[in-house]
Design a protein around this motif. Structure first.
Motif, short mmCIF file in Angstrom:
data_model
loop_
_atom_site.label_atom_id
_atom_site.label_comp_id
_atom_site.label_asym_id
_atom_site.label_seq_id
_atom_site.Cartn_x
_atom_site.Cartn_y
_atom_site.Cartn_z
N LEU A 191 0.83 -1.21 0.00
CA LEU A 191 0.00 0.00 0.00
C LEU A 191 0.86 1.25 0.00
O LEU A 191 0.61 2.19 -0.77
N LEU A 192 1.89 1.29 0.84
CA LEU A 192 2.76 2.47 0.91
C LEU A 192 3.47 2.71 -0.42
O LEU A 192 3.50 3.84 -0.93
N PHE A 193 4.05 1.67 -1.00
CA PHE A 193 4.79 1.83 -2.25
C PHE A 193 3.85 2.18 -3.40
O PHE A 193 4.19 3.02 -4.25
N ARG A 194 2.70 1.57 -3.44
CA ARG A 194 1.74 1.88 -4.52
C ARG A 194 1.30 3.34 -4.46
O ARG A 194 1.26 4.03 -5.48
N ASN A 195 0.99 3.83 -3.27
CA ASN A 195 0.58 5.23 -3.13
C ASN A 195 1.72 6.18 -3.47
O ASN A 195 1.51 7.24 -4.08
N TYR A 196 2.93 5.82 -3.09
CA TYR A 196 4.07 6.70 -3.39
C TYR A 196 4.33 6.77 -4.88
O TYR A 196 4.52 7.86 -5.45
N PHE A 197 4.36 5.63 -5.56
CA PHE A 197 4.62 5.64 -7.00
C PHE A 197 3.48 6.29 -7.77
O PHE A 197 3.71 6.88 -8.83
N THR A 198 2.26 6.20 -7.25
CA THR A 198 1.13 6.89 -7.89
C THR A 198 1.27 8.40 -7.78
O THR A 198 0.84 9.14 -8.67
N SER A 199 1.89 8.89 -6.69
CA SER A 199 2.05 10.33 -6.50
C SER A 199 3.14 10.93 -7.39
O SER A 199 3.19 12.15 -7.54
N LEU A 200 4.01 10.12 -7.97
CA LEU A 200 5.05 10.64 -8.86
C LEU A 200 4.43 11.07 -10.19
O LEU A 200 3.41 10.53 -10.61
N PRO A 201 5.02 12.06 -10.88
CA PRO A 201 4.46 12.52 -12.17
C PRO A 201 4.38 11.37 -13.18
O PRO A 201 5.36 10.68 -13.45
N GLU A 202 3.19 11.21 -13.75
CA GLU A 202 2.99 10.13 -14.72
C GLU A 202 3.77 10.37 -16.01
O GLU A 202 4.06 9.43 -16.76
N GLU A 203 4.11 11.64 -16.27
CA GLU A 203 4.84 11.96 -17.50
C GLU A 203 6.22 11.29 -17.51
O GLU A 203 6.75 10.96 -18.59
N LEU A 204 6.82 11.08 -16.35
CA LEU A 204 8.12 10.40 -16.31
C LEU A 204 8.00 8.97 -16.83
O LEU A 204 8.83 8.51 -17.63
N PHE A 205 6.96 8.30 -16.41
CA PHE A 205 6.75 6.92 -16.85
C PHE A 205 6.44 6.87 -18.35
O PHE A 205 7.00 6.04 -19.08
N LYS A 206 5.60 7.78 -18.82
CA LYS A 206 5.24 7.79 -20.24
C LYS A 206 6.45 8.13 -21.11
O LYS A 206 6.64 7.52 -22.18
N ALA A 207 7.26 9.08 -20.67
CA ALA A 207 8.45 9.44 -21.45
C ALA A 207 9.42 8.27 -21.52
O ALA A 207 10.04 8.01 -22.57
#
Length: 313
Positions: A191-207
């Motif tokens: 739960l902690l890791f999922r919430n943290y990674f969700t809070s990061l900008p999605e543009e980084l993952f898409k790029a």
């Protein structure tokens, strides 16, 4: 002459303006002894004393001899400081038939702690990263089922786990206890890791995906370096939870592999001989030293990670 007169007139203009610029600006400073500050700091001081007073009693009692303890005055500092109770608690305090103190339990706890923390954090970080960025059909249902495990009482699962470990041939071993701690740490850490990674900008993952990066490249090169605060949070939660555990330690291990908390209980509740309160206090402080050191070293990162991981759910 014209230049001199121009400079004089300019200086006169600055002199005329300067009283207005030099005036006070900004918000009016608050009084240090305002009613709000008195109430706030008064409550903080009372709360600090409430938690620090037992610690003070434990420390001064652990440095006294038994004759001085029998005199009473638990709040008075020791008249003669001695570290013999600490040495006895570590090396020679008796727990049943064994009189080797907390040292054996300490190394058992270390052998339980290190693999449990490393494996649970590694698996939970990858799981949280996958649930946050590589969503698949049924991922939300899978995540909900996983989170339900965090709210099921441990006592409900003890007997089935005992049967499973017995059938695997690892009941009563440190390996079995490591597996138990790893499994029970997974839901809240995911739960902690999922919430943290969700809070990061999605543009980084898409790029990164556009550049051709795959699952593990994005995880190790982008997500992992940015997730230091949440890794510290996960480490602190696991270290304190596993090190302070008593229930699993007494159920899933045998006397020769008891962790430190179980041995502490056996020392404090021993019915043989004289009750040595200084040894009991020293043993308690030795047992709690590891979580305290972890909190003092990484407390600031713990707050940062908790705040960052609570942005999105």
């Amino acid at each position: 002459m014209a230049n001199i007169s121009t400079l004089n007139s300019t200086a006169a203009g600055f002199d005329a303006v300067s009283p207005q610029v030099a005036g006070p600006s900004g918000r009016k400073p608050r009084k240090v002894l305002s009613r709000r500050n008195i109430i706030l700091y008064g409550l903080l001081i009372v709360a600090a004393l409430y938690y620090l007073l037992p610690l003070y009693v434990m420390i001064v009692t652990s440095m006294k001899g038994m004759p001085e303890i029998r005199m009473g005055n638990i709040f008075s500092p020791p008249m003669e400081i001695t570290f013999e109770p600490w040495a006895k608690a570590w090396a020679s305090a008796c727990t049943g038939l064994n009189c080797d103190g907390l040292s054996r339990g300490f190394w058992n706890s270390v052998r339980i702690l290190v693999p449990s923390v490393l494996v649970s954090i590694a698996v939970a970080s990858v799981s949280g990263y996958a649930l946050a960025n590589w969503r698949f059909k049924g991922s939300e249902l899978f995540f909900s089922i996983l989170i339900i495990g965090a709210f099921i009482p441990y006592q409900v699962m003890i007997y089935p786990i005992v049967i499973i470990l017995r059938e695997l041939g690892i009941y009563g071993t440190l390996t079995g206890l490591v597996i138990v701690h790893t499994i029970f740490g997974m839901p809240i850490l995911t739960l902690l890791f999922r919430n943290y990674f969700t809070s990061l900008p999605e543009e980084l993952f898409k790029a990164a995906r556009i550049d051709g990066a795959g699952f593990w490249q994005i995880y190790f090169r982008i997500m992992l370096p940015m997730a230091l605060p949440i890794f510290v949070v996960a480490m602190i939660l696991q270290v304190t939870g596993i090190w302070n555990d008593f229930l699993f330690g007494v159920v899933f291990t045998r006397p020769d592999s008891y962790p430190m908390t179980v041995q502490l209980n056996n020392i404090v509740n021993s019915v043989q001989g004289v009750k040595e309160y200084n040894v009991n206090m020293a043993a308690t402080l030795l047992t709690g030293a590891v979580p305290l050191i972890v909190y003092f070293v990484s407390g600031r990162l713990f707050v940062r990670g908790i705040a960052a991981g609570a942005v999105k759910g």
